[in-house]
Design a protein around this motif. Sequence first.
Motif, PDB file in Angstrom:
ATOM      1  N   PHE A 275      96.133  30.739  -3.898  1.00  0.00           N
ATOM      2  CA  PHE A 275      96.563  29.690  -4.850  1.00  0.00           C
ATOM      3  C   PHE A 275      97.224  28.642  -3.969  1.00  0.00           C
ATOM      4  O   PHE A 275      98.660  29.018  -3.722  1.00  0.00           O
ATOM      5  N   HIS A 276      97.208  27.180  -4.743  1.00  0.00           N
ATOM      6  CA  HIS A 276      98.123  26.661  -4.794  1.00  0.00           C
ATOM      7  C   HIS A 276      98.864  26.116  -6.137  1.00  0.00           C
ATOM      8  O   HIS A 276      98.230  26.086  -7.396  1.00  0.00           O
ATOM      9  N   ASN A 277     100.092  26.407  -6.065  1.00  0.00           N
ATOM     10  CA  ASN A 277     100.947  26.549  -7.086  1.00  0.00           C
ATOM     11  C   ASN A 277     102.368  26.391  -6.891  1.00  0.00           C
ATOM     12  O   ASN A 277     103.353  26.814  -6.743  1.00  0.00           O
ATOM     13  N   PRO A 278     102.364  25.420  -6.958  1.00  0.00           N
ATOM     14  CA  PRO A 278     104.020  24.062  -6.641  1.00  0.00           C
ATOM     15  C   PRO A 278     104.796  24.321  -7.539  1.00  0.00           C
ATOM     16  O   PRO A 278     105.847  24.731  -7.325  1.00  0.00           O
ATOM     17  N   VAL A 279     104.209  24.644  -8.806  1.00  0.00           N
ATOM     18  CA  VAL A 279     105.267  24.810  -9.754  1.00  0.00           C
ATOM     19  C   VAL A 279     105.982  26.134 -10.094  1.00  0.00           C
ATOM     20  O   VAL A 279     106.848  26.345 -11.503  1.00  0.00           O
ATOM     21  N   GLY A 280     104.784  27.616  -9.780  1.00  0.00           N
ATOM     22  CA  GLY A 280     106.052  28.576 -10.037  1.00  0.00           C
ATOM     23  C   GLY A 280     105.408  29.694 -10.918  1.00  0.00           C
ATOM     24  O   GLY A 280     106.205  29.918 -11.448  1.00  0.00           O
ATOM     25  N   LEU A 281     103.923  28.967 -10.979  1.00  0.00           N
ATOM     26  CA  LEU A 281     103.405  29.857 -11.904  1.00  0.00           C
ATOM     27  C   LEU A 281     103.140  31.363 -11.936  1.00  0.00           C
ATOM     28  O   LEU A 281     103.827  31.836 -11.374  1.00  0.00           O
ATOM     29  N   LYS A 282     104.082  32.332 -13.501  1.00  0.00           N
ATOM     30  CA  LYS A 282     104.220  34.150 -12.660  1.00  0.00           C
ATOM     31  C   LYS A 282     102.628  34.458 -13.065  1.00  0.00           C
ATOM     32  O   LYS A 282     102.414  35.739 -12.018  1.00  0.00           O
ATOM     33  N   SER A 283     101.390  33.933 -13.824  1.00  0.00           N
ATOM     34  CA  SER A 283     100.470  34.734 -13.918  1.00  0.00           C
ATOM     35  C   SER A 283      99.344  33.372 -14.701  1.00  0.00           C
ATOM     36  O   SER A 283     100.066  32.255 -14.832  1.00  0.00           O
ATOM     37  N   ALA A 284      97.904  34.197 -14.540  1.00  0.00           N
ATOM     38  CA  ALA A 284      96.640  32.906 -14.818  1.00  0.00           C
ATOM     39  C   ALA A 284      95.667  33.871 -15.601  1.00  0.00           C
ATOM     40  O   ALA A 284      95.889  34.992 -15.243  1.00  0.00           O
ATOM     41  N   GLN A 285      94.591  33.637 -15.735  1.00  0.00           N
ATOM     42  CA  GLN A 285      93.621  34.569 -16.028  1.00  0.00           C
ATOM     43  C   GLN A 285      92.482  34.018 -15.406  1.00  0.00           C
ATOM     44  O   GLN A 285      92.328  32.457 -14.626  1.00  0.00           O
ATOM     45  N   ALA A 286      91.131  35.000 -14.763  1.00  0.00           N
ATOM     46  CA  ALA A 286      90.126  34.422 -13.895  1.00  0.00           C
ATOM     47  C   ALA A 286      89.524  34.652 -13.937  1.00  0.00           C
ATOM     48  O   ALA A 286      89.534  35.836 -14.892  1.00  0.00           O
ATOM     49  N   LYS A 287      88.226  33.877 -13.573  1.00  0.00           N
ATOM     50  CA  LYS A 287      86.784  34.091 -14.805  1.00  0.00           C
ATOM     51  C   LYS A 287      86.098  34.236 -13.207  1.00  0.00           C
ATOM     52  O   LYS A 287      86.067  32.685 -12.618  1.00  0.00           O
ATOM     53  N   LEU A 288      84.922  35.469 -13.173  1.00  0.00           N
ATOM     54  CA  LEU A 288      84.487  34.931 -11.387  1.00  0.00           C
ATOM     55  C   LEU A 288      82.850  34.979 -11.943  1.00  0.00           C
ATOM     56  O   LEU A 288      82.631  36.294 -12.738  1.00  0.00           O
ATOM     57  N   THR A 289      81.940  34.440 -11.465  1.00  0.00           N
ATOM     58  CA  THR A 289      80.368  34.533 -12.125  1.00  0.00           C
ATOM     59  C   THR A 289      80.340  35.001 -10.431  1.00  0.00           C
ATOM     60  O   THR A 289      79.548  33.565  -9.542  1.00  0.00           O
ATOM     61  N   LEU A 290      78.576  35.988 -10.229  1.00  0.00           N
ATOM     62  CA  LEU A 290      77.939  35.841  -9.012  1.00  0.00           C
ATOM     63  C   LEU A 290      76.474  34.882  -9.596  1.00  0.00           C
ATOM     64  O   LEU A 290      75.794  35.351 -10.920  1.00  0.00           O
ATOM     65  N   ARG A 291      75.463  34.344  -9.082  1.00  0.00           N
ATOM     66  CA  ARG A 291      75.016  33.297  -9.382  1.00  0.00           C
ATOM     67  C   ARG A 291      73.828  34.141  -8.124  1.00  0.00           C
ATOM     68  O   ARG A 291      74.384  33.838  -7.078  1.00  0.00           O
ATOM     69  N   ASP A 292      72.568  34.675  -8.126  1.00  0.00           N
ATOM     70  CA  ASP A 292      71.766  35.187  -7.702  1.00  0.00           C
ATOM     71  C   ASP A 292      71.450  33.540  -6.688  1.00  0.00           C
ATOM     72  O   ASP A 292      71.048  32.091  -7.815  1.00  0.00           O
ATOM     73  N   PRO A 293      70.168  33.432  -5.278  1.00  0.00           N
ATOM     74  CA  PRO A 293      69.743  31.936  -5.025  1.00  0.00           C
ATOM     75  C   PRO A 293      69.371  31.685  -5.807  1.00  0.00           C
ATOM     76  O   PRO A 293      68.885  30.223  -5.959  1.00  0.00           O
TER      77      PRO A 293
END
Length: 189
Positions: free
Chosen positions: A35-53
């Motif tokens: 991550f690029h986190n210049p303000v020093g955030l400590k936590s975040a939420q992530a969503k990952l999506t996988l799509r087929d061809p």
Amino acid sequence: LNLVYTPALSVDKLFASAEVDAKGKLGKVSVKARFHNPVGLKSAQAKLTLRDPQGKVVATKTADLNSLSGDVAIADFSLKAPAIWSTERPQLYTVELSVGSGGDQYSIIEKIGFRSFEFVEGGPFLLNGRRVLLRGPHRHEDHAGVGAAMTEEMMRREMKMMKDMGVNFIRLGHYQQSSIILDLCGSLG
């Protein structure tokens, strides 16, 4: 020159890797992010999506991230009977990672292919268990009249011409090539 706006938290590098067993029956995906986190955030939420061809969603994961420094593991998962990437049928899956903290969101996309390969000692190169004769040139990122300032269209035309010649392997020059070239290697096979 590119001017890029990023929110307080963005993804500097996305590391998405795909593996498949020797029979092509079970695929494994591992996703990490830096991550690029210049303000020093400590936590975040992530969503990952996988799509087929074909663009169909085949997996999603969400995660609460409590560490945003170094290479952070986002998700590992398995996929039954994935579409296999080959030089004849370069089938690529799309990994999309969205991260956010507060109201800001940032998304990044990476393409991956499921394939197995092996250089047999004293023998052939195997791709997905099949012998493949590697055919291709050495490539430098330059062009008459423009040098290293090739346009995206020039790069696409050059790579398409090589594929039309029957190239399935390229030795890249001894420096980092444009990400456009690397993406074309995956999408053209």
